[in-house]
Design a protein around this motif. Sequence first.
Motif, mmCIF file in Angstrom:
data_model
loop_
_atom_site.group_PDB
_atom_site.id
_atom_site.type_symbol
_atom_site.label_atom_id
_atom_site.label_comp_id
_atom_site.label_asym_id
_atom_site.label_seq_id
_atom_site.Cartn_x
_atom_site.Cartn_y
_atom_site.Cartn_z
ATOM 1 N N TRP A 1 0.640 7.565 -1.477
ATOM 2 C CA TRP A 1 0.718 6.138 -1.164
ATOM 3 C C TRP A 1 2.145 5.597 -1.265
ATOM 4 C CZ3 TRP A 1 -3.650 5.057 1.008
ATOM 5 C CH2 TRP A 1 -4.815 5.712 0.602
ATOM 6 N N PHE A 2 3.077 6.441 -1.705
ATOM 7 C CA PHE A 2 4.461 6.030 -1.921
ATOM 8 C C PHE A 2 5.159 5.768 -0.586
ATOM 9 C CE2 PHE A 2 8.968 7.317 -2.708
ATOM 10 C CZ PHE A 2 9.301 6.287 -3.558
ATOM 11 N N ILE A 3 5.795 4.602 -0.462
ATOM 12 C CA ILE A 3 6.533 4.241 0.745
ATOM 13 C C ILE A 3 8.022 4.511 0.558
ATOM 14 C CG2 ILE A 3 7.221 2.330 2.243
ATOM 15 C CD1 ILE A 3 4.427 1.101 1.668
ATOM 16 N N GLY A 4 8.581 4.115 -0.574
ATOM 17 C CA GLY A 4 10.000 4.312 -0.845
ATOM 18 C C GLY A 4 10.447 3.422 -1.987
ATOM 19 N N THR A 5 11.757 3.384 -2.220
ATOM 20 C CA THR A 5 12.292 2.512 -3.254
ATOM 21 C C THR A 5 13.135 1.424 -2.600
ATOM 22 O OG1 THR A 5 14.234 3.918 -3.567
ATOM 23 C CG2 THR A 5 12.357 4.292 -5.037
ATOM 24 N N MET A 6 13.358 0.360 -3.339
ATOM 25 C CA MET A 6 14.216 -0.731 -2.888
ATOM 26 C C MET A 6 14.943 -1.291 -4.096
ATOM 27 S SD MET A 6 11.416 -3.731 -2.218
ATOM 28 C CE MET A 6 12.054 -5.191 -2.988
ATOM 29 N N GLN A 7 15.992 -2.022 -3.857
ATOM 30 C CA GLN A 7 16.755 -2.648 -4.929
ATOM 31 C C GLN A 7 16.506 -4.151 -4.929
ATOM 32 O OE1 GLN A 7 17.730 0.220 -6.907
ATOM 33 N NE2 GLN A 7 18.956 -1.496 -7.538
ATOM 34 N N HIS A 8 16.015 -4.659 -6.035
ATOM 35 C CA HIS A 8 15.835 -6.088 -6.216
ATOM 36 C C HIS A 8 17.086 -6.612 -6.912
ATOM 37 C CE1 HIS A 8 14.290 -9.835 -7.946
ATOM 38 N NE2 HIS A 8 13.394 -9.805 -6.973
ATOM 39 N N SER A 9 17.569 -7.773 -6.496
ATOM 40 C CA SER A 9 18.829 -8.295 -7.031
ATOM 41 C C SER A 9 18.781 -8.595 -8.527
ATOM 42 C CB SER A 9 19.245 -9.554 -6.272
ATOM 43 O OG SER A 9 18.256 -10.559 -6.413
ATOM 44 N N VAL A 10 17.616 -8.858 -9.073
ATOM 45 C CA VAL A 10 17.493 -9.168 -10.502
ATOM 46 C C VAL A 10 16.761 -8.052 -11.250
ATOM 47 C CG1 VAL A 10 16.514 -10.788 -12.176
ATOM 48 C CG2 VAL A 10 17.540 -11.650 -10.056
ATOM 49 N N ARG A 11 15.694 -7.556 -10.697
ATOM 50 C CA ARG A 11 14.833 -6.592 -11.392
ATOM 51 C C ARG A 11 15.246 -5.134 -11.232
ATOM 52 N NH1 ARG A 11 9.876 -9.349 -12.788
ATOM 53 N NH2 ARG A 11 9.892 -11.403 -11.844
ATOM 54 N N GLY A 12 16.194 -4.850 -10.350
ATOM 55 C CA GLY A 12 16.651 -3.470 -10.174
ATOM 56 C C GLY A 12 15.762 -2.677 -9.228
ATOM 57 N N THR A 13 15.698 -1.377 -9.465
ATOM 58 C CA THR A 13 14.943 -0.486 -8.578
ATOM 59 C C THR A 13 13.449 -0.763 -8.667
ATOM 60 O OG1 THR A 13 16.624 1.215 -8.877
ATOM 61 C CG2 THR A 13 14.504 1.928 -7.985
ATOM 62 N N ARG A 14 12.823 -0.839 -7.519
ATOM 63 C CA ARG A 14 11.371 -1.028 -7.407
ATOM 64 C C ARG A 14 10.806 0.120 -6.588
ATOM 65 N NH1 ARG A 14 9.842 -4.544 -11.091
ATOM 66 N NH2 ARG A 14 11.673 -3.634 -11.974
ATOM 67 N N TRP A 15 9.676 0.666 -7.021
ATOM 68 C CA TRP A 15 8.956 1.693 -6.276
ATOM 69 C C TRP A 15 7.881 0.981 -5.467
ATOM 70 C CZ3 TRP A 15 11.756 2.523 -10.450
ATOM 71 C CH2 TRP A 15 12.466 3.716 -10.541
ATOM 72 N N VAL A 16 7.850 1.241 -4.167
ATOM 73 C CA VAL A 16 6.960 0.521 -3.246
ATOM 74 C C VAL A 16 5.833 1.453 -2.813
ATOM 75 C CG1 VAL A 16 6.846 -0.772 -1.089
ATOM 76 C CG2 VAL A 16 8.971 -0.784 -2.437
ATOM 77 N N TYR A 17 4.602 0.935 -2.880
ATOM 78 C CA TYR A 17 3.409 1.716 -2.528
ATOM 79 C C TYR A 17 2.544 0.969 -1.528
ATOM 80 C CZ TYR A 17 4.573 4.627 -6.498
ATOM 81 O OH TYR A 17 5.231 5.467 -7.355
ATOM 82 N N ASP A 18 1.821 1.736 -0.726
ATOM 83 C CA ASP A 18 0.801 1.168 0.155
ATOM 84 C C ASP A 18 -0.274 0.580 -0.758
ATOM 85 O OD1 ASP A 18 -1.494 0.758 1.730
ATOM 86 O OD2 ASP A 18 -1.100 2.508 2.970
ATOM 87 N N GLY A 19 -0.526 -0.721 -0.617
ATOM 88 C CA GLY A 19 -1.475 -1.398 -1.494
ATOM 89 C C GLY A 19 -2.885 -0.862 -1.415
ATOM 90 N N LEU A 20 -3.256 -0.234 -0.280
ATOM 91 C CA LEU A 20 -4.612 0.303 -0.162
ATOM 92 C C LEU A 20 -4.861 1.432 -1.157
ATOM 93 C CD1 LEU A 20 -5.093 0.338 3.705
ATOM 94 C CD2 LEU A 20 -6.049 -1.268 2.049
ATOM 95 N N GLY A 21 -3.806 2.072 -1.608
ATOM 96 C CA GLY A 21 -3.959 3.154 -2.567
ATOM 97 C C GLY A 21 -3.681 2.750 -4.000
#
Length: 74
Positions: A33-53
Amino acid sequence: MGIETVIVRAGGGPVMQIPVTYRSAPVGDAERWFIGTMQHSVRGTRWVYDGLGDPVDGELVFRADPCVAWARLS
């Protein structure tokens, strides 16, 4: 954790609603279900997942509207 619904359309195809979740750390056993990572300006690295999973996304959708949650799982 964050939850969003992204509305997308590719070319002249249908409009699709895609639920995604954002996590502060990788989720074990959720690689498919993993889509990728992104950088949030305040929270730092975020792991992004398909919500259906993501079980948390499913639980929140079920609490909000059990009929919608049932339709997603059918």
